[in-house]
Design a protein around this motif. Structure first.
Motif, PDB file in Angstrom:
ATOM      1  N   ASN A 200       0.850  -1.192   0.000  1.00  0.00           N
ATOM      2  CA  ASN A 200       0.000   0.000   0.000  1.00  0.00           C
ATOM      3  C   ASN A 200       0.884   1.240   0.000  1.00  0.00           C
ATOM      4  O   ASN A 200       1.596   1.490   0.980  1.00  0.00           O
ATOM      5  N   TYR A 201       0.831   2.010  -1.099  1.00  0.00           N
ATOM      6  CA  TYR A 201       1.616   3.253  -1.169  1.00  0.00           C
ATOM      7  C   TYR A 201       0.652   4.400  -1.409  1.00  0.00           C
ATOM      8  O   TYR A 201      -0.002   4.489  -2.453  1.00  0.00           O
ATOM      9  N   LEU A 202       0.578   5.299  -0.418  1.00  0.00           N
ATOM     10  CA  LEU A 202      -0.360   6.418  -0.471  1.00  0.00           C
ATOM     11  C   LEU A 202       0.399   7.713  -0.259  1.00  0.00           C
ATOM     12  O   LEU A 202       0.978   7.932   0.808  1.00  0.00           O
ATOM     13  N   ILE A 224      -2.403  -1.138  -3.542  1.00  0.00           N
ATOM     14  CA  ILE A 224      -3.029   0.188  -3.556  1.00  0.00           C
ATOM     15  C   ILE A 224      -1.972   1.217  -3.909  1.00  0.00           C
ATOM     16  O   ILE A 224      -0.953   1.339  -3.221  1.00  0.00           O
ATOM     17  N   LEU A 225      -2.210   1.968  -4.986  1.00  0.00           N
ATOM     18  CA  LEU A 225      -1.327   3.062  -5.395  1.00  0.00           C
ATOM     19  C   LEU A 225      -2.161   4.323  -5.513  1.00  0.00           C
ATOM     20  O   LEU A 225      -2.992   4.459  -6.408  1.00  0.00           O
ATOM     21  N   ASN A 226      -1.950   5.237  -4.584  1.00  0.00           N
ATOM     22  CA  ASN A 226      -2.726   6.471  -4.537  1.00  0.00           C
ATOM     23  C   ASN A 226      -1.778   7.664  -4.556  1.00  0.00           C
ATOM     24  O   ASN A 226      -1.150   7.984  -3.548  1.00  0.00           O
ATOM     25  N   LEU A 227      -1.682   8.299  -5.728  1.00  0.00           N
ATOM     26  CA  LEU A 227      -0.830   9.482  -5.903  1.00  0.00           C
ATOM     27  C   LEU A 227      -1.684  10.689  -6.294  1.00  0.00           C
ATOM     28  O   LEU A 227      -1.189  11.644  -6.897  1.00  0.00           O
ATOM     29  N   ALA A 228      -2.952  10.692  -5.959  1.00  0.00           N
ATOM     30  CA  ALA A 228      -3.896  11.705  -6.416  1.00  0.00           C
ATOM     31  C   ALA A 228      -3.589  13.079  -5.838  1.00  0.00           C
ATOM     32  O   ALA A 228      -2.951  13.224  -4.787  1.00  0.00           O
ATOM     33  N   ASN A 229      -4.048  14.110  -6.558  1.00  0.00           N
ATOM     34  CA  ASN A 229      -3.980  15.501  -6.099  1.00  0.00           C
ATOM     35  C   ASN A 229      -2.569  15.935  -5.744  1.00  0.00           C
ATOM     36  O   ASN A 229      -2.279  16.371  -4.621  1.00  0.00           O
ATOM     37  N   ASN A 230      -1.687  15.770  -6.718  1.00  0.00           N
ATOM     38  CA  ASN A 230      -0.338  16.303  -6.645  1.00  0.00           C
ATOM     39  C   ASN A 230      -0.111  17.177  -7.874  1.00  0.00           C
ATOM     40  O   ASN A 230      -1.075  17.608  -8.529  1.00  0.00           O
ATOM     41  N   GLU A 231       1.142  17.447  -8.194  1.00  0.00           N
ATOM     42  CA  GLU A 231       1.478  18.211  -9.390  1.00  0.00           C
ATOM     43  C   GLU A 231       2.341  17.365 -10.327  1.00  0.00           C
ATOM     44  O   GLU A 231       3.178  17.877 -11.060  1.00  0.00           O
ATOM     45  N   THR A 246      -1.550  -7.237  -9.853  1.00  0.00           N
ATOM     46  CA  THR A 246      -1.533  -7.125  -8.390  1.00  0.00           C
ATOM     47  C   THR A 246      -2.358  -5.944  -7.886  1.00  0.00           C
ATOM     48  O   THR A 246      -2.862  -5.986  -6.754  1.00  0.00           O
ATOM     49  N   LEU A 247      -2.496  -4.885  -8.684  1.00  0.00           N
ATOM     50  CA  LEU A 247      -3.198  -3.674  -8.229  1.00  0.00           C
ATOM     51  C   LEU A 247      -4.685  -3.930  -8.002  1.00  0.00           C
ATOM     52  O   LEU A 247      -5.364  -4.500  -8.856  1.00  0.00           O
ATOM     53  N   TRP A 248      -5.162  -3.473  -6.863  1.00  0.00           N
ATOM     54  CA  TRP A 248      -6.591  -3.439  -6.584  1.00  0.00           C
ATOM     55  C   TRP A 248      -7.138  -2.026  -6.786  1.00  0.00           C
ATOM     56  O   TRP A 248      -8.217  -1.845  -7.306  1.00  0.00           O
ATOM     57  N   THR A 249      -6.370  -1.054  -6.339  1.00  0.00           N
ATOM     58  CA  THR A 249      -6.818   0.340  -6.373  1.00  0.00           C
ATOM     59  C   THR A 249      -5.747   1.199  -7.024  1.00  0.00           C
ATOM     60  O   THR A 249      -4.597   1.206  -6.578  1.00  0.00           O
TER      61      THR A 249
END
Length: 625
Positions: A200-202, A224-231, A246-249
């Motif tokens: 899980n990397y958020l 889980i790979l969540n890199l949202a709302n960056n630049e 492997t990714l779920w999200t």
């Protein structure tokens, strides 16, 4: 009960109030003490330091206040888990010289910390650290990254004021790290690359810049790979598609990515959730998404994707949310070619602000069974059901799906999505033709928006079946006819807009329709009645409500006979043939209206018979004068 013999003392998830009693020191043999998720207040009693056998202490989610002396808790040489998160106290951590060689879990979220506790450098047995929701600012210190915690699996630094790391590239030495949570900070610079062990990397809601490095494709276990709302920007690495096994999200929304969405390179797809919205992706959708049979949530809104409607996604058995708004989708939504169910579990579809054309997809409406059948209105969110079956339950993270849609005329962000919410938004396209009556079968629908199209015909009375509907927007179309009075049965309706059409007749004024204002009806010059200033004539006025059990219809011939003699009396009163002929003229016009209304099959025969009777009666009366 002899408290001195108790080994496990668990009072969690109750409604306990007041202070933790000092008599708790009587639990001399207790190994685990759990008082979490109550309403306890006051300071942490110093008598806890006397529980020398204590290995687990958790007081998470209470109202404890004051200052907790950390050195008091550190006297427990056998302590393995210390969870103090989400209270109101401050934690005094300075000048600690005590070394806890056995502690594995340290939960200090929302403990009013302002810096990284330096005693962590001595805790090489740590497996999980939670320092989230504090006031820690500045950079992540290098000494923390150098701590030899070979068993560390979870590090949560989210919801602080961290600016980044002291040096780049960031090197994480923890070979067993499964969860790294950096969300909601102020981190700048390039994206830190976690170790290959990561699951899980958020890192969402920061100010990270640059591109995603190709080395991210080496994260063979990531779920889980969540890199949202960056630049972040640039083209996604072509190897990105390899992660689908492997990714779920996958959440990359709110960045500046462009180019193509990578094709899935392997035949296996474990994706449950994909959110690539608010970027600059172009080109058609990758057809490999049709292999993602576990996919529940797909949000590609606010991009530049040019494609036709992805009917090939209709075979996905679990897809619940499909958001494609603000793109360049075009063409006709071709109807399904077979009786196979398309999008059987779809709850939310948003195709607004595209270039779709042709008629509304009536056969699709027939297929969307999840919008038809009654479900409980329980507070269940989409992500909850996914995490219940999550393979790595020991490494769960707090993660929810989110979306932004138009609700009741206002752009609304949902940080969590309730499973019972059902939405259709086809607004701002080029749809034409009539509204199919089949849409009335979607009885679970909450929001329906067909505005700003070229839809013609009348509003179907079948919409009365949508008893859970909260918002209905049919504005800016070419609709004609009356507003069906049956719509007054929609007692859950909070928003109604039929403005800028060609509707006519009286506005219904019952139940919810007594609450809608003038703006709901503007731009319909032939509508009348409250709340508009234009009054209805007697012929336009709404008839009184009819009984549901008895519907009285008077025979049209009786009406015509009555009118014959009433109009002929006009001629009698004048005493002349002229009066009779005037009566005949009025009779002919009114008779024509009633015959067209009630006697279409016998029109010509009745017209001749009525005219003959009127003329004979008039002239006979004149000759007797």
């Amino acid at each position: 009960m002899n408290l001195a013999e108790v080994n496990y003392f668990d009072l969690s998830y109750n409604r306990l109030t007041g202070r933790i009693p000092s008599q708790i020191s009587g639990l001399t043999s207790v190994l685990e003490l759990d008082l979490s998720h109550n309403r306890l207040e006051g300071p942490m009693p110093s008598t806890i330091s006397g529980l020398k056998n204590l290995s687990v202490l958790t007081v998470v989610s209470n109202n404890l206040n004051g200052t907790a002396q950390f050195h008091m808790l550190m006297k427990h040489q056998s302590l393995k888990e210390l969870s103090l998160s989400f209270n109101n106290f401050s934690l005094a951590t300075k000048d600690l010289n005590v070394s806890l060689s056995k502690i594995a879990i340290l939960e200090l979220a929302s403990c009013n910390l302002r810096e990284f506790p330096k005693f962590i450098a001595k805790l090489d047995t740590l497996e999980s650290i939670d320092l989230s929701y504090n006031g820690i600012s500045g950079q992540v210190p290098q000494w923390l990254l150098n701590v030899s915690m070979k068993n560390l699996t979870r590090l949560n630094l989210s919801n602080n004021f961290l600016m980044g790391f002291s040096s780049y590239p960031v090197e994480f030495k923890w070979a067993n790290l499964y969860t790294l949570d950096l969300r909601y900070n102020k981190m700048e610079g390039p994206l830190p690359l976690p170790p290959r062990s990561i699951i899980n990397y958020l890192a969402s809601n920061n100010k990270l810049t640059g591109q995603i490095p190709p080395a991210i494709c080496q994260l063979n276990w990531i779920s889980i790979l969540n890199l949202a709302n960056n630049e972040l920007s640039g083209v996604l690495p072509s190897c990105f598609g390899n992660l689908s096994s492997t990714l779920w999200t996958l959440s990359l929304h709110g960045n500046g990515f462009y180019g193509r969405i990578p094709q899935l390179q392997k035949g296996v797809c474990e994706l449950r959730m994909v959110d690539l919205s608010n970027n600059q992706f172009k080109a058609p959708l990758p057809r490999g998404l049709s292999k993602c049979v576990k996919l529940e949530f797909l949000n590609l809104g606010n991009n530049r994707i040019a494609d036709t409607f992805p009917s090939w996604l209709g075979s996905l058995p679990n897809l619940k949310v499909l958001i494609l708004h603000h793109n360049r989708f075009h063409g006709v939504m071709k109807e399904p070619q077979s009786n196979h169910q398309y999008f059987p579990k779809l709850h939310i579809i948003d195709l607004s602000m595209n270039n779709f054309s042709g008629g509304l997809p009536s056969k699709y409406f027939n297929s969307w069974n999840a919008m038809k059948f009654t479900k409980t209105d329980e507070m269940v969110y989409y992500a909850d059901t996914i995490l219940e079956s999550y393979v790595f339950k020991d490494f769960l993270v707090d993660y929810d799906y989110s979306m932004t849609i138009l609700n009741k005329g206002i752009e609304t962000k949902y940080d969590k999505i309730l499973e019972y919410l059902t939405v259709i938004d086809l607004s701002s396209n080029g749809f034409d033709g009539e509204i199919p009556s089949s849409i009335g079968s979607l009885m679970e629908l909450h929001l329906l928006n067909l505005s700003n199209n070229a839809i013609t015909g009348s509003i179907p009375s079948s919409l009365r079946n949508l008893t859970k509907l909260e918002a209905l927007d049919l504005s800016r179309n070419e609709l004609t006819g009356k507003i069906p009075p049956e719509l007054t049965q929609l007692t859950s309706l909070e928003f109604f807009d039929v403005s800028d059409n060609h509707l006519s007749g009286p506005i219904p004024r019952e139940k919810q329709f007594n609450t809608f204002e003038n703006s709901s009806y503007k731009g319909n010059s032939r509508l009348c009645g409250t709340p508009l200033t234009k009054k209805c004539s007697n012929l336009e006025a709404s008839p009184p409500p009819l009984s549901n059990n008895v519907l009285v219809k008077e025979d049209s011939r009786t009406w015509i006979k009555k009118l014959d003699w009433m109009i002929v009396l006009i001629g009698f009163a004048s005493g002349s043939v002229v009066g009779a002929m005037v009566g005949l003229n009025y009779t002919t016009r009114i008779e024509r209206w009633f015959v067209n209304k009630f006697c279409q099959g016998k029109q010509s025969r009745q017209r001749r018979r009525i005219r003959r009777r009127v003329i004979q009666s008039a002239f006979c009366f004149h000759n007797t004068m």
